[in-house]
Write an enzyme that holds these catalytic residues in place. Structure first.
Site, PDB file in Angstrom:
ATOM      1  CG  LEU A  35      -2.103  -0.919   1.233  1.00  0.00           C
ATOM      2  CD1 LEU A  35      -2.821  -0.886   2.581  1.00  0.00           C
ATOM      3  CD2 LEU A  35      -3.072  -0.568   0.109  1.00  0.00           C
ATOM      4  N   GLY A  37       2.092   2.488  -2.789  1.00  0.00           N
ATOM      5  CA  GLY A  37       2.688   2.502  -4.126  1.00  0.00           C
ATOM      6  C   GLY A  37       4.114   2.995  -4.172  1.00  0.00           C
ATOM      7  CB  ALA A 118      -6.461  -7.078 -10.372  1.00  0.00           C
ATOM      8  CB  ILE A 269      15.974   7.314 -18.538  1.00  0.00           C
ATOM      9  CG1 ILE A 269      17.449   7.052 -18.286  1.00  0.00           C
ATOM     10  CG2 ILE A 269      15.788   7.793 -19.969  1.00  0.00           C
ATOM     11  CD1 ILE A 269      17.833   5.633 -18.346  1.00  0.00           C
ATOM     12  CB  ALA A 318       2.422  11.710  -5.079  1.00  0.00           C
ATOM     13  CG  HIS A 442       8.678  42.940   7.284  1.00  0.00           C
ATOM     14  ND1 HIS A 442       9.482  42.761   6.173  1.00  0.00           N
ATOM     15  CD2 HIS A 442       9.441  43.551   8.227  1.00  0.00           C
ATOM     16  CE1 HIS A 442      10.686  43.274   6.436  1.00  0.00           C
ATOM     17  NE2 HIS A 442      10.685  43.744   7.673  1.00  0.00           N
TER      18      HIS A 442
HETATM   19  C1  LIG Z   1      12.321   8.474  -6.942  1.00  0.00           C
HETATM   20  C2  LIG Z   1      10.970   9.113  -7.104  1.00  0.00           C
HETATM   21  C3  LIG Z   1      10.668  10.238  -6.390  1.00  0.00           C
HETATM   22  C4  LIG Z   1       9.425  10.847  -6.519  1.00  0.00           C
HETATM   23  N1  LIG Z   1       9.164  11.975  -5.815  1.00  0.00           N
HETATM   24  C5  LIG Z   1       7.976  12.583  -5.931  1.00  0.00           C
HETATM   25  C6  LIG Z   1       7.668  13.738  -5.178  1.00  0.00           C
HETATM   26  O1  LIG Z   1       8.475  14.228  -4.391  1.00  0.00           O
HETATM   27  N2  LIG Z   1       6.447  14.298  -5.326  1.00  0.00           N
HETATM   28  C7  LIG Z   1       5.516  13.773  -6.188  1.00  0.00           C
HETATM   29  O2  LIG Z   1       4.423  14.345  -6.288  1.00  0.00           O
HETATM   30  N3  LIG Z   1       5.766  12.674  -6.917  1.00  0.00           N
HETATM   31  C8  LIG Z   1       6.975  12.071  -6.806  1.00  0.00           C
HETATM   32  N4  LIG Z   1       7.224  10.933  -7.522  1.00  0.00           N
HETATM   33  C9  LIG Z   1       6.164  10.398  -8.409  1.00  0.00           C
HETATM   34  C10 LIG Z   1       5.117   9.606  -7.597  1.00  0.00           C
HETATM   35  O3  LIG Z   1       5.760   8.598  -6.861  1.00  0.00           O
HETATM   36  C11 LIG Z   1       4.103   9.007  -8.530  1.00  0.00           C
HETATM   37  O4  LIG Z   1       3.555  10.030  -9.344  1.00  0.00           O
HETATM   38  C12 LIG Z   1       2.978   8.332  -7.758  1.00  0.00           C
HETATM   39  O5  LIG Z   1       3.470   7.274  -6.967  1.00  0.00           O
HETATM   40  C13 LIG Z   1       1.914   7.803  -8.712  1.00  0.00           C
HETATM   41  O6  LIG Z   1       0.906   7.208  -7.993  1.00  0.00           O
HETATM   42  P1  LIG Z   1      -0.004   6.045  -8.645  1.00  0.00           P
HETATM   43  O7  LIG Z   1      -0.971   5.660  -7.580  1.00  0.00           O
HETATM   44  O8  LIG Z   1      -0.508   6.487  -9.934  1.00  0.00           O
HETATM   45  O9  LIG Z   1       1.001   4.858  -8.961  1.00  0.00           O
HETATM   46  P2  LIG Z   1       1.990   4.013  -8.060  1.00  0.00           P
HETATM   47  O10 LIG Z   1       2.490   4.782  -6.912  1.00  0.00           O
HETATM   48  O11 LIG Z   1       2.962   3.447  -9.019  1.00  0.00           O
HETATM   49  O12 LIG Z   1       1.060   2.863  -7.484  1.00  0.00           O
HETATM   50  C14 LIG Z   1       0.490   1.902  -8.312  1.00  0.00           C
HETATM   51  C15 LIG Z   1       0.280   0.640  -7.501  1.00  0.00           C
HETATM   52  O13 LIG Z   1      -0.431  -0.299  -8.298  1.00  0.00           O
HETATM   53  C16 LIG Z   1       0.039  -1.612  -7.997  1.00  0.00           C
HETATM   54  N5  LIG Z   1      -0.282  -2.474  -9.147  1.00  0.00           N
HETATM   55  C17 LIG Z   1       0.204  -2.377 -10.413  1.00  0.00           C
HETATM   56  N6  LIG Z   1      -0.346  -3.302 -11.205  1.00  0.00           N
HETATM   57  C18 LIG Z   1      -1.209  -4.019 -10.437  1.00  0.00           C
HETATM   58  C19 LIG Z   1      -2.076  -5.102 -10.668  1.00  0.00           C
HETATM   59  N7  LIG Z   1      -2.195  -5.666 -11.879  1.00  0.00           N
HETATM   60  N8  LIG Z   1      -2.802  -5.604  -9.635  1.00  0.00           N
HETATM   61  C20 LIG Z   1      -2.704  -5.055  -8.400  1.00  0.00           C
HETATM   62  N9  LIG Z   1      -1.894  -4.023  -8.119  1.00  0.00           N
HETATM   63  C21 LIG Z   1      -1.171  -3.494  -9.118  1.00  0.00           C
HETATM   64  C22 LIG Z   1       1.536  -1.396  -7.800  1.00  0.00           C
HETATM   65  O14 LIG Z   1       2.101  -2.436  -7.023  1.00  0.00           O
HETATM   66  C23 LIG Z   1       1.577  -0.039  -7.080  1.00  0.00           C
HETATM   67  O15 LIG Z   1       1.602  -0.179  -5.676  1.00  0.00           O
HETATM   68  C24 LIG Z   1       8.452  10.294  -7.399  1.00  0.00           C
HETATM   69  C25 LIG Z   1       8.743   9.125  -8.112  1.00  0.00           C
HETATM   70  C26 LIG Z   1       9.987   8.537  -7.956  1.00  0.00           C
HETATM   71  C27 LIG Z   1      10.263   7.277  -8.728  1.00  0.00           C
END
Ligand SMILES: Cc1cc2nc3c(=O)[nH]c(=O)nc-3n(C[C@H](O)[C@H](O)[C@H](O)COP(=O)(O)OP(=O)(O)OC[C@H]3O[C@@H](n4cnc5c(N)ncnc54)[C@H](O)[C@@H]3O)c2cc1C
Length: 454
Positions: A35, A37, A118, A269, A318, A442
């Protein structure tokens, strides 16, 4: 909407589940890993914990200026005792605490959480693969929030598993003496900042001619100056054309012909959307590396299926993911809501901190908007001068014809906090004239926003 399934428990998925539950749906959240992500487990939180650890030593060095002549030696002695394992312990504790918070909220909202992978069977059925075996779940509505993973273009793809990306960087055993960071975007710059501040020699390689190519050139220039001053080796306008594992680490061949021998490499990248395991073709949705094609305001994919977060490719942040998750859940449950991609603040936690919102100069010019820039430097700010933190500035962009604020950026101390003043102003649709009426305390860094409009 009676039953809702949310696939993915990251910053998009779990708020979507909470929102749908609050609107009366029976919600099942399916998460294959942890949980929170990427953000909680190997993104935002670990990186900010690491960066803060490194910046505390920089503060110790800056305090040396207030000491007797021994101050610098004491700061250096403190720095020499830095312990990477302590940094990791602190980071893990933060992640654990926040993960407990998410579990608590989901339990309180009576969301059923399944630890499973899933995939779609059809438009109303999922197959979930759990430790106990396969199950099927039928649903009335679904939200896809499966996120993104690190992108490995050639020739680095052959080294997957042998070099670092965000999934294994925060669990690395020890910090190496030197590291090549490939990618000068947000993640690459933040990690280069951390590594250098923690004593690692860093080579930062970026294909574009400048760091942070998505931001305005002025911002890139400030960061480039700081990184150069700190001794980070910048290889701009350079690509990696070869990468081989050697006895001592990795040998990178750069497009300018240089061979770089480093013990470790961090790939930063970009991110890719891999939806192959979801079998989107079974619900008539096209998979794409840059994200599934949702309606960018409602997040709808099909009448009863929505997507949110990195998987949409709208903005990989995020808080954007969270807002998208909430909007998707709201619309799915029959309460209309709209997502505004252009109102999402972007924060970069390097030294100096960098943050922006709305249109950049380049974007405004591309859209044919005649802009007026209103800039004020911390050099003229009382608090910044008192604290000797005068590097940086804030800048508003307004529509020259209407005076409407259309964008803003802040660079320097507290920039990632200061940007929220601009976020509120843009959300409220304020004009330059209206903002001039605001009284700022200020001495604060925030009053620079007011000074910029005088
Ligand atoms: C090093 C790094 C630093 C970052 N710093 C920042 C920051 O400071 N501020 C910011 O705003 N953003 C930051 N980000 C970006 C941020 O982490 C992502 O934008 C955010 O986590 C996206 O959320 P999400 O829920 O879309 O996806 P995710 O966080 O990728 O979560 C998706 C989840 O879905 C699960 N999942 C995938 N496929 C399946 C499936 N088939 N069945 C069940 N579960 C599945 C995965 O296991 C995962 O837990 C950073 C990213 C990185 C890599």
């Amino acid at each position: 909407m009676k039953s809702v399934v949310v696939i993915g428990g990251g910053p998009a998925g779990y708020p979507a589940a909470l929102k749908a539950a609050s609107l009366g749906a029976k919600v099942t959240l399916i998460e294959k890993d942890k949980l929170g992500g990427v953000c909680l487990n190997c993104g935002c939180i670990p990186s900010k914990s690491f960066l803060d650890g490194a910046h505390r030593f920089q503060t110790a060095f800056s305090a040396a200026a207030l000491c007797t002549t021994d101050g610098l030696q004491h700061a250096q002695a403190l720095f020499n005792t830095r312990d990477f394992s302590q940094l990791k312990t602190r980071q893990r504790a933060a992640t654990q605490k926040l993960a407990q918070g998410i579990s608590f909220l989901l339990k309180k909202a009576q969301v059923t959480v399944m630890n499973a992978t899933a995939c779609f069977i059809d438009e109303h059925t999922l197959s979930v693969s759990t430790a106990e075996g396969e199950k099927t779940i039928s649903f009335d509505g679904a939200i896809i929030a499966t996120g993104s993973t690190a992108f490995y273009p050639a020739p680095l793809d052959t080294l997957r598993g042998q070099i670092y990306d965000n999934s294994n960087f925060f669990t690395m055993e020890n910090l190496p003496k030197s590291m090549a960071v490939i990618g000068g975007g947000v993640i690459g710059c933040e990690m280069a900042d951390f590594l250098q501040a923690f004593g690692v020699e860093v080579h930062l390689i970026e294909l574009q001619p400048r760091l942070l190519p998505q931001e305005d050139e002025n911002i890139s220039r400030v960061l480039t100056q700081q990184f150069t001053k700190r001794g980070i080796h910048l290889h701009m306008g350079t690509s990696v054309t070869g990468a081989v594992k050697t006895q001592d680490g990795i040998e990178l061949t750069l497009s300018d012909g240089e061979k770089l021998q480093v013990p470790h490499v961090l790939a930063a990248i970009g991110r890719t959307v891999d939806t192959s395991e979801l079998h989107l073709e079974r619900i008539g949705v096209e998979a794409a590396r840059k994200g599934v094609q949702v309606n960018p305001q409602t997040l709808q994919l099909k009448p009863h299926i929505y997507a949110a977060g990195d998987v949409t490719g709208l903005l990989q942040l995020a808080h954007a993911a969270t807002r998208q998750g909430e909007v998707a859940a709201s619309n799915l449950c029959g309460v209309p809501a709209v997502y505004h991609n252009e109102r999402v603040p972007r924060a970069i936690y390097t030294t100096p901190e960098i943050a922006s919102i709305g249109l950049s100069r380049t974007q405004a010019q591309t859209q044919g908007i005649e802009i007026k820039a209103h800039k004020s430097f911390f050099l003229a700010n009382g608090r910044a001068v008192a604290q000797t933190q005068t590097d940086g500035y804030v800048e508003w962009l307004s529509d020259a014809k209407t005076g409407q604020l259309i964008g803003a950026c802040s660079v320097g101390t507290n920039a990632t906090e200061l940007i929220h003043i601009a976020a509120v102003a843009l959300e409220a649709g304020l004009t330059v004239a209206q903002l001039r009426e605001v009284i700022f305390a200020h001495p604060t860094f925030a009053e620079t926003w007011g000074d910029a409009l005088k």
